[in-house]
Scaffold this motif. Sequence first.
Motif, PDB file in Angstrom:
ATOM      1  N   LYS B  44       0.342  -1.462   0.119  1.00 27.09           N
ATOM      2  CA  LYS B  44      -0.624  -0.246   0.398  1.00 27.09           C
ATOM      3  C   LYS B  44       0.933   1.803   0.016  1.00 27.09           C
ATOM      4  O   LYS B  44       2.057   1.315   0.843  1.00 27.09           O
ATOM      5  CB  LYS B  44      -0.849  -0.258   0.964  1.00 27.09           C
ATOM      6  N   THR B  46       1.123   5.547  -1.060  1.00 33.37           N
ATOM      7  CA  THR B  46       0.140   6.924  -1.773  1.00 33.37           C
ATOM      8  C   THR B  46       1.367   7.948  -2.298  1.00 33.37           C
ATOM      9  O   THR B  46       2.156   7.370  -2.046  1.00 33.37           O
ATOM     10  CB  THR B  46      -0.719   7.246  -0.670  1.00 33.37           C
ATOM     11  N   SER B  47       0.484   8.279  -3.103  1.00 32.87           N
ATOM     12  CA  SER B  47       1.309   9.334  -4.747  1.00 32.87           C
ATOM     13  C   SER B  47       1.311  10.561  -4.891  1.00 32.87           C
ATOM     14  O   SER B  47      -0.499  10.280  -4.602  1.00 32.87           O
ATOM     15  CB  SER B  47       1.483   8.759  -5.890  1.00 32.87           C
ATOM     16  N   ASP B 141       6.823   6.402  -0.093  1.00 34.13           N
ATOM     17  CA  ASP B 141       6.043   6.833   0.409  1.00 34.13           C
ATOM     18  C   ASP B 141       5.786   7.925   0.943  1.00 34.13           C
ATOM     19  O   ASP B 141       7.177   8.508   1.544  1.00 34.13           O
ATOM     20  CB  ASP B 141       5.082   5.836   0.945  1.00 34.13           C
ATOM     21  N   HIS B 193      -7.541   4.366  -4.901  1.00 32.53           N
ATOM     22  CA  HIS B 193      -8.615   6.334  -4.781  1.00 32.53           C
ATOM     23  C   HIS B 193      -7.852   6.874  -5.735  1.00 32.53           C
ATOM     24  O   HIS B 193      -6.304   7.443  -5.149  1.00 32.53           O
ATOM     25  CB  HIS B 193      -8.900   5.721  -2.734  1.00 32.53           C
ATOM     26  N   ASP B 195      -7.910  10.669  -5.645  1.00 30.96           N
ATOM     27  CA  ASP B 195      -8.004  12.224  -5.549  1.00 30.96           C
ATOM     28  C   ASP B 195      -8.163  13.156  -5.935  1.00 30.96           C
ATOM     29  O   ASP B 195      -6.496  14.272  -5.350  1.00 30.96           O
ATOM     30  CB  ASP B 195      -7.703  12.538  -4.141  1.00 30.96           C
ATOM     31  N   ARG B 200      -3.671  13.731  -5.449  1.00 34.40           N
ATOM     32  CA  ARG B 200      -3.050  12.363  -4.571  1.00 34.40           C
ATOM     33  C   ARG B 200      -3.807  11.337  -4.485  1.00 34.40           C
ATOM     34  O   ARG B 200      -4.631  11.194  -4.861  1.00 34.40           O
ATOM     35  CB  ARG B 200      -3.346  12.475  -2.703  1.00 34.40           C
ATOM     36  N   ARG B 202      -3.644   6.812  -4.200  1.00 32.46           N
ATOM     37  CA  ARG B 202      -3.707   5.950  -2.566  1.00 32.46           C
ATOM     38  C   ARG B 202      -4.032   4.492  -3.158  1.00 32.46           C
ATOM     39  O   ARG B 202      -4.735   4.510  -4.169  1.00 32.46           O
ATOM     40  CB  ARG B 202      -4.508   6.073  -1.684  1.00 32.46           C
ATOM     41  N   GLU B 204      -3.243   0.148  -3.360  1.00 30.42           N
ATOM     42  CA  GLU B 204      -3.049  -0.875  -2.367  1.00 30.42           C
ATOM     43  C   GLU B 204      -3.149  -2.206  -4.119  1.00 30.42           C
ATOM     44  O   GLU B 204      -3.919  -2.315  -4.281  1.00 30.42           O
ATOM     45  CB  GLU B 204      -4.354  -1.006  -2.030  1.00 30.42           C
TER      46      GLU B 204
END
Lengths: 86, 216
Positions: B44, B46-47, B141, B193, B195, B200, B202, B204
């Motif tokens: 998992k 986040t970028s 991350d 996800h 955003d 952003r 996310r 997984e």
Amino acid sequence: METTTEYPKLEREQNAFDAQLDEMMLEHEGEYVLFRGEKPVAFFPTYNEAYQAGLDEFGLDEVYIISEVKRRDQYATSVTWAAGAV
Amino acid sequence: MTKKRDKQRDQSIRQARHERREGARKARQAERKQQQQASPPNVKFTSVFGPEILEACGPQLFCEWGVAAATADALQKAGRAIPSPVAGTLLLDTGATRTCIALQTATDLGLQPTRMQDGLGAAGRHRNPVFLARLVIRITDPVTNLTHSFAWEQEVEGISELHTFAAPLMLQGQRVPVSGLLGRDILRHARIHYDGPAGRMRFEFDVTSIQSQPSR
């Protein structure tokens, strides 16, 4: 049909593969075929075994097909790429 | 008499087919089990792109393309050099049926196509070469500062001019070209996800699932 780049030998093999697919499906659906000289050479239970056999038999530079024996869809590779909108 | 012989022959053909399919199924199962034992857990991360970059470039992940392990072994046995991995980015593309490699990247790696795939492209109906390639996704991350990477081998479709179609990301002042499309054959193993307002993403990835059911 357009080809992205020129692979004439592979195209010939692929055409032969496509022409013989129905016949191969009867006995070998779901298996993986090593296909060269416009005919199947051998069938294998996994992709990796077929790929290794291709390298062992024909080396790194010869042209041959490794493929699951199945009918494949012909949808767009990428809708955005197809539309030129990437 | 003839009918009885025909019936017996049909039965033995059916039996042989069944045994072949069963053998293939068991071999695939064993291969999956072997790969699962060496797999890391879910990855998992986040970028953070920023809203403008995410809009302009789209969701991209840094990656490296390489030759498959079997090819590397064969090259080594033949006394030939193993090509260095080629760095680039993957553009996440929910419109792509299959994961794709830029043809230029496949050429740089010296990959030999293993079949052709019929499909539709920018110029109408076409045939693209398909390659077996090794793909590594590597990311740090920004929240946890941990670097994740995972690798697998799969069939990828070669498409031309990708690096000229897609806007590249910049990394430390350098343009990193888009060298592939992350298609639905991989996305089926992922939760994502998007955003937009925060710029952003996310991700997984179920790495075990990707590695045990590679696209063929």
